[in-house]
Design a protein around this motif. Sequence first.
Motif, short mmCIF file in Angstrom:
data_model
loop_
_atom_site.label_atom_id
_atom_site.label_comp_id
_atom_site.label_asym_id
_atom_site.label_seq_id
_atom_site.Cartn_x
_atom_site.Cartn_y
_atom_site.Cartn_z
N MET A 99 0.68 -0.81 0.53
CA MET A 99 0.54 -0.21 0.39
C MET A 99 0.93 1.22 0.58
SD MET A 99 -2.83 1.78 0.53
CE MET A 99 -4.67 0.46 0.97
N LEU A 100 1.16 1.93 -1.40
CA LEU A 100 1.91 3.12 -0.84
C LEU A 100 1.47 4.12 -1.88
CD1 LEU A 100 4.69 0.86 -3.42
CD2 LEU A 100 4.50 1.82 -0.87
N VAL A 101 1.80 5.78 -1.08
CA VAL A 101 0.83 6.71 -2.03
C VAL A 101 2.14 7.68 -1.64
CG1 VAL A 101 -0.44 8.53 -1.22
CG2 VAL A 101 -1.52 6.32 -1.21
N ASP A 133 1.02 -7.12 7.24
CA ASP A 133 1.53 -6.04 8.53
C ASP A 133 1.47 -4.82 7.78
OD1 ASP A 133 3.95 -6.80 7.41
OD2 ASP A 133 3.64 -8.71 7.43
N LEU A 143 -4.20 4.30 9.92
CA LEU A 143 -5.26 4.10 8.56
C LEU A 143 -6.45 2.25 8.75
CD1 LEU A 143 -6.42 4.41 5.10
CD2 LEU A 143 -4.32 3.22 4.66
N ARG A 146 -8.84 2.85 11.36
CA ARG A 146 -9.80 3.54 11.01
C ARG A 146 -10.56 2.44 9.89
NH1 ARG A 146 -6.45 7.26 9.61
NH2 ARG A 146 -6.90 7.23 7.49
C1 LIG Z 1 -0.21 4.79 4.88
C2 LIG Z 1 -0.07 5.81 3.61
C3 LIG Z 1 -0.31 4.92 2.64
C4 LIG Z 1 -1.55 6.47 4.06
O1 LIG Z 1 -1.94 6.60 2.84
P1 LIG Z 1 -2.68 7.97 2.17
O2 LIG Z 1 -3.35 8.28 0.52
O3 LIG Z 1 -1.98 9.18 2.92
O4 LIG Z 1 -4.46 8.15 3.31
P2 LIG Z 1 -5.20 8.71 3.74
O5 LIG Z 1 -5.72 10.09 2.77
O6 LIG Z 1 -6.20 7.77 3.25
O7 LIG Z 1 -5.20 9.04 4.88
C5 LIG Z 1 -4.14 9.53 5.88
C6 LIG Z 1 -4.78 10.51 7.24
O8 LIG Z 1 -4.77 11.15 6.16
C7 LIG Z 1 -6.81 11.88 6.26
N1 LIG Z 1 -7.60 12.37 5.83
C8 LIG Z 1 -7.36 12.22 4.49
N2 LIG Z 1 -8.37 12.42 3.81
C9 LIG Z 1 -8.25 14.01 4.27
C10 LIG Z 1 -8.84 14.89 3.59
N3 LIG Z 1 -8.77 15.06 2.71
N4 LIG Z 1 -8.25 16.32 4.22
C11 LIG Z 1 -7.62 16.11 5.49
N5 LIG Z 1 -7.78 14.78 5.94
C12 LIG Z 1 -7.64 13.90 5.11
C13 LIG Z 1 -7.13 11.29 7.31
O9 LIG Z 1 -7.71 11.03 8.02
C14 LIG Z 1 -5.66 10.30 7.99
O10 LIG Z 1 -5.27 10.65 8.76
P3 LIG Z 1 -4.02 10.42 10.53
O11 LIG Z 1 -3.35 9.90 9.33
O12 LIG Z 1 -4.49 10.79 11.44
O13 LIG Z 1 -4.76 9.29 10.57
C15 LIG Z 1 1.06 6.57 3.01
O14 LIG Z 1 1.24 7.57 4.75
C16 LIG Z 1 1.85 5.61 2.18
O15 LIG Z 1 2.13 5.49 0.97
N6 LIG Z 1 3.25 5.72 3.33
C17 LIG Z 1 4.33 4.61 3.05
C18 LIG Z 1 4.12 3.50 2.46
C19 LIG Z 1 4.11 3.05 4.06
O16 LIG Z 1 3.78 2.70 5.00
N7 LIG Z 1 2.76 1.62 3.66
C20 LIG Z 1 2.13 0.82 4.51
C21 LIG Z 1 3.01 -0.38 3.81
S1 LIG Z 1 1.69 -1.54 4.85
#
Ligand SMILES: CC(C)(COP(=O)(O)OP(=O)(O)OC[C@H]1O[C@@H](n2cnc3c(N)ncnc32)[C@H](O)[C@@H]1OP(=O)(O)O)[C@@H](O)C(=O)NCCC(=O)NCCS
Length: 176
Positions: A99-101, A133, A143, A146
């Motif tokens: 899962m990567l963004v 994991d 995430l 939630r």
């Molecule tokens: C973990 C990961 C995939 C999350 O991606 P993301 O797209 O930022 O996730 P979301 O936007 O759905 O949620 C992230 C946060 O943004 C918040 N959010 C979502 N939409 C939002 C919006 N429109 N405005 C403001 N905040 C928002 C969520 O509530 C969440 O808050 P929190 O972190 O305080 O709980 C990203 O951080 C990532 O790629 N990390 C590195 C790779 C990694 O560790 N991957 C997991 C491998 S298992």
Amino acid sequence: MTVTEQIEIRRLGATEVRAQLDGLAAVLADCVEGGAGVGYIAPFTHEEGRRVYEAYAEDVEQGRRILLAAFSFGALVGTVQIVFAPHPNQPHRADIARMLVRRSARRRGIARLLMERAESEARAAGKTLLVLDTVTGGDAERLYTRLGWTRVGVIPGYALSPNGRPCDTTVFWKAV
Ligand SMILES: CC(C)(COP(=O)(O)OP(=O)(O)OC[C@H]1O[C@@H](n2cnc3c(N)ncnc32)[C@H](O)[C@@H]1OP(=O)(O)O)[C@@H](O)C(=O)NCCC(=O)NCCS
């Protein structure tokens, strides 16, 4: 004028994965550079990322995994995979992986959209139990909590972060 961001989640077939190798590699390299513990040690190059996703394309072709990608204004900004359990006694189970963004696209709900689609694709493929994991204490752990995943527990020192430091891993499951 305000332009509303359109996020499109698409399931990529093997040919599309190969066509999107640069976009997928860029997301992986960006995440590793940002310190994400997703299997690799820094420095991690774009070419290495392409090779990683080339191997996944082969798995997609063989029906061993499903790969989803998120596009924002046509650019690939995120991805996730459903990896089917290989054993004959687990036909109902899959892992959620990679899962990567991209850092520039985070906190807009893209991971949530990717996971919602991953769960529905898994169900459609006959999978009812998902496992994953993730690094303990990271953004991903919040995430998954939630999104209704159940936390099994923590394995200390499971893997190394990109800078080589040991980090703990939290295991989750979800019935879908
Ligand atoms: C973990 C990961 C995939 C999350 O991606 P993301 O797209 O930022 O996730 P979301 O936007 O759905 O949620 C992230 C946060 O943004 C918040 N959010 C979502 N939409 C939002 C919006 N429109 N405005 C403001 N905040 C928002 C969520 O509530 C969440 O808050 P929190 O972190 O305080 O709980 C990203 O951080 C990532 O790629 N990390 C590195 C790779 C990694 O560790 N991957 C997991 C491998 S298992």
